[in-house]
Write a protein that holds these residues in place. Sequence first.
Motif, PDB file in Angstrom:
ATOM      1  N   GLU A   7     -12.193  -4.979  -6.010  1.00  0.00           N
ATOM      2  CA  GLU A   7     -12.751  -4.326  -5.034  1.00  0.00           C
ATOM      3  C   GLU A   7     -12.549  -5.236  -3.607  1.00  0.00           C
ATOM      4  O   GLU A   7     -13.319  -5.702  -2.937  1.00  0.00           O
ATOM      5  CB  GLU A   7     -14.170  -3.881  -4.740  1.00  0.00           C
ATOM      6  N   PRO A   8     -11.130  -5.268  -3.184  1.00  0.00           N
ATOM      7  CA  PRO A   8     -10.812  -5.868  -2.007  1.00  0.00           C
ATOM      8  C   PRO A   8     -11.184  -4.903  -0.786  1.00  0.00           C
ATOM      9  O   PRO A   8     -11.259  -3.786  -1.111  1.00  0.00           O
ATOM     10  CB  PRO A   8      -9.188  -5.978  -2.066  1.00  0.00           C
ATOM     11  N   TRP A   9     -11.316  -5.746   0.162  1.00  0.00           N
ATOM     12  CA  TRP A   9     -11.603  -5.115   1.638  1.00  0.00           C
ATOM     13  C   TRP A   9     -10.647  -5.458   2.604  1.00  0.00           C
ATOM     14  O   TRP A   9     -10.330  -6.747   2.546  1.00  0.00           O
ATOM     15  CB  TRP A   9     -13.322  -5.457   2.092  1.00  0.00           C
ATOM     16  N   VAL A  10     -10.057  -4.604   3.498  1.00  0.00           N
ATOM     17  CA  VAL A  10      -9.285  -5.283   4.578  1.00  0.00           C
ATOM     18  C   VAL A  10     -10.116  -4.771   5.983  1.00  0.00           C
ATOM     19  O   VAL A  10     -10.765  -3.741   6.034  1.00  0.00           O
ATOM     20  CB  VAL A  10      -8.009  -4.767   4.502  1.00  0.00           C
ATOM     21  N   VAL A  51      -1.355  -8.436   1.603  1.00  0.00           N
ATOM     22  CA  VAL A  51      -1.268  -7.463   2.723  1.00  0.00           C
ATOM     23  C   VAL A  51      -0.507  -8.234   3.879  1.00  0.00           C
ATOM     24  O   VAL A  51      -0.860  -9.225   4.269  1.00  0.00           O
ATOM     25  CB  VAL A  51      -2.577  -7.303   2.937  1.00  0.00           C
ATOM     26  N   ALA A  52       0.176  -7.430   4.721  1.00  0.00           N
ATOM     27  CA  ALA A  52       0.744  -7.609   5.845  1.00  0.00           C
ATOM     28  C   ALA A  52       0.849  -6.547   6.887  1.00  0.00           C
ATOM     29  O   ALA A  52       1.628  -5.448   6.650  1.00  0.00           O
ATOM     30  CB  ALA A  52       2.458  -8.186   5.636  1.00  0.00           C
ATOM     31  N   GLY A  53       0.061  -6.668   7.853  1.00  0.00           N
ATOM     32  CA  GLY A  53       0.274  -5.428   8.656  1.00  0.00           C
ATOM     33  C   GLY A  53      -0.576  -4.001   7.976  1.00  0.00           C
ATOM     34  O   GLY A  53      -1.315  -4.065   7.437  1.00  0.00           O
ATOM     35  N   ASP A  54       0.456  -3.187   8.117  1.00  0.00           N
ATOM     36  CA  ASP A  54      -0.189  -1.726   7.467  1.00  0.00           C
ATOM     37  C   ASP A  54       0.495  -1.518   6.162  1.00  0.00           C
ATOM     38  O   ASP A  54       0.343  -0.473   5.511  1.00  0.00           O
ATOM     39  CB  ASP A  54       0.665  -0.599   8.359  1.00  0.00           C
ATOM     40  N   ARG A  55       1.047  -2.535   5.722  1.00  0.00           N
ATOM     41  CA  ARG A  55       1.456  -2.270   4.208  1.00  0.00           C
ATOM     42  C   ARG A  55       0.806  -3.469   3.187  1.00  0.00           C
ATOM     43  O   ARG A  55       0.319  -4.447   3.616  1.00  0.00           O
ATOM     44  CB  ARG A  55       2.952  -2.917   4.179  1.00  0.00           C
ATOM     45  N   PRO A 108      -4.908   2.584   6.016  1.00  0.00           N
ATOM     46  CA  PRO A 108      -5.028   3.360   6.749  1.00  0.00           C
ATOM     47  C   PRO A 108      -5.039   2.977   8.394  1.00  0.00           C
ATOM     48  O   PRO A 108      -4.900   3.416   9.317  1.00  0.00           O
ATOM     49  CB  PRO A 108      -6.522   3.675   6.555  1.00  0.00           C
ATOM     50  N   ALA A 109      -4.903   1.418   8.279  1.00  0.00           N
ATOM     51  CA  ALA A 109      -4.483   0.727   9.648  1.00  0.00           C
ATOM     52  C   ALA A 109      -4.234  -0.575   9.455  1.00  0.00           C
ATOM     53  O   ALA A 109      -4.580  -1.148   8.291  1.00  0.00           O
ATOM     54  CB  ALA A 109      -5.967   0.717  10.640  1.00  0.00           C
ATOM     55  N   PRO A 110      -3.503  -1.265  10.065  1.00  0.00           N
ATOM     56  CA  PRO A 110      -2.820  -2.647  10.127  1.00  0.00           C
ATOM     57  C   PRO A 110      -3.963  -3.488   9.874  1.00  0.00           C
ATOM     58  O   PRO A 110      -4.939  -3.471  10.727  1.00  0.00           O
ATOM     59  CB  PRO A 110      -2.020  -2.935  11.480  1.00  0.00           C
ATOM     60  N   ALA A 111      -3.893  -4.380   8.665  1.00  0.00           N
ATOM     61  CA  ALA A 111      -4.805  -5.315   8.640  1.00  0.00           C
ATOM     62  C   ALA A 111      -4.878  -6.741   9.239  1.00  0.00           C
ATOM     63  O   ALA A 111      -3.665  -7.226   9.334  1.00  0.00           O
ATOM     64  CB  ALA A 111      -4.938  -5.611   6.742  1.00  0.00           C
TER      65      ALA A 111
END
Length: 419
Positions: A228-231, A197-201, A216-219
Motif C-alpha cells: 500500500e504505497p502512498w504518494v 514514480v516520476a511526476g504524474d507517471r 491523480p496529481a504529480p508526486a
Amino acid sequence: MRRTTAALAVLALGASACSGSRPAGEPRASSPAPAATSAPAGRVAEPAAVTPGSCPGTPRAADQLRPVELRGSGWRLVSLDDSPGHLADGSVTSDGALWALHGTPGAMGDHVAARRWDGRAWTRLPQVPGARGADQALSAVSRDAAWIVTRAPGKEDGAHGPRTLWAWNGAAWRTAPLDLRPASDDVRTSARGPWVVAGDRSMRWNGTRWQPAPLPAPARSLGGTDDEPWVVGELPPDDTDSDKSRVARWTGSAWQDVPLPELRLPPDAEPQHGDDGERFPRVAVRTGSAEFWVLGSFRWLEHDREDLEDVFPARPVAMRNVSGVWTCLWGPTGEPGFSDAVPDGSGGLWAVTDWDDGPRSVLWHLAGGRWTRKSLPVRDGGQARVYDLAARDGTVYALGAVVRDPLREGRAALWRLGR
C-alpha cells in the motif's frame, strides 16, 4: 517474493465531517491509536469514504502536540563515516537487508552510490555508470536484488530524457529501458518496493513486467509499504484548483485521490494580500485498518513590521483520519514541520522534523495517543541530520549525517532503533 526477485533480475538484464482541533493546550490525540492491522500481501482493504471538511486554526503559539521530551531514546548510532557524505533513500527488504544511497560531494555534483547494510557493516557497491546528482532513486526487494532509477541530461536546451533502470543482479549493475516519461522535467524520481514514480507517471512491477498506473496529481514523494504505497504531491501551477496539495493511495488496482481537510489560519494571524495560508503535506502513514496520518506544515503570508518585509510564518501540523473523519493537531508557529514518517509496527509511527536549511533533526514517536520527542545520539559534538526513515516489521532506521558545520557536508550516519 523470491519468484518476483528472480523475474526482476531477468527483465532488467534482458530488457467527512472534519472535526476541528481540540482547545489549545490539550496535549494529545483524543483517543489511543488503534492497533495496526496488516492487510494480506497483494490486498489492501478499501478505506471508508473520506471527505475533506476543515480544521479550525488555533492561536499561533498553541501547541496541541505537546511532546514529552525523553532522554533515553532507544536509538543507537550504528555507523558513522570518517569522510564527508550522507545517506538517504533507505529500503529495508524482507530478508532484513537495508539498502541506501550514499552521496559524497564532488566538483561536478554529488557522487551517488548504493550501499547494503547487513546489521554489522556496509557493503559498498560500484557507482552506476554515468549517474551523478540528486535525481536518483533506489529500492530493493532482497539482499541480492535492487535497482536504481536515474535520468541523464539531454544534449539540447538542458532537456532530460526518460528514466533508466539499473538493476543489481548480485554481482553488477545492468541497465534496461524504463518507459517512464513525466510530462515535466522539473520533477523528482522516487522508488519503493515494486514502484517507481516520476511526476504524474508511475510504473508498477507485477512480477513479470512493468505496468503504467496514472496518478491523480504529480508526486513529490513516495512512501507507505510495498502493498500500500502512498504518494504526496500537488497539482501543476497552471491548474485552476486553488487547493493544489494532494495525497493518493494505491488500492490494489488504481491510485485513489484522498481529499485533505482545509486548514484555517490562526485566529491571531495577520495575513497580507488576502492570503488564506497553504498546507504542505510531506508524508502519509497508515497506523491501523481504519486510521492514517498525513504530516507536514502550514504557512501563510504576513508583513514583518520591524524589518518591513513580507515573511512566511509556519507551523507543524498532524492530520489524523479515522474512518473518514479528520482531526488536526497543531504545533506552535516557528517550529519546523514534519518531513518524513514511517509506521512503528505497533499501531504508532515515527516521524522527523527539521528545517530545510538547519543542521539538527528531531525524532518524534506517536504511541498510545501520546507524542514523545527524542534527540538522536551523536559523536564529537555534532548534530543529527536525518534525510530518510526506513522501516519494516518493527525495525526502524534513520539515515542521514552527523553535521558540525551547517554550511558543510557532514559524515554519513546510520541510526537504528533498539538492539
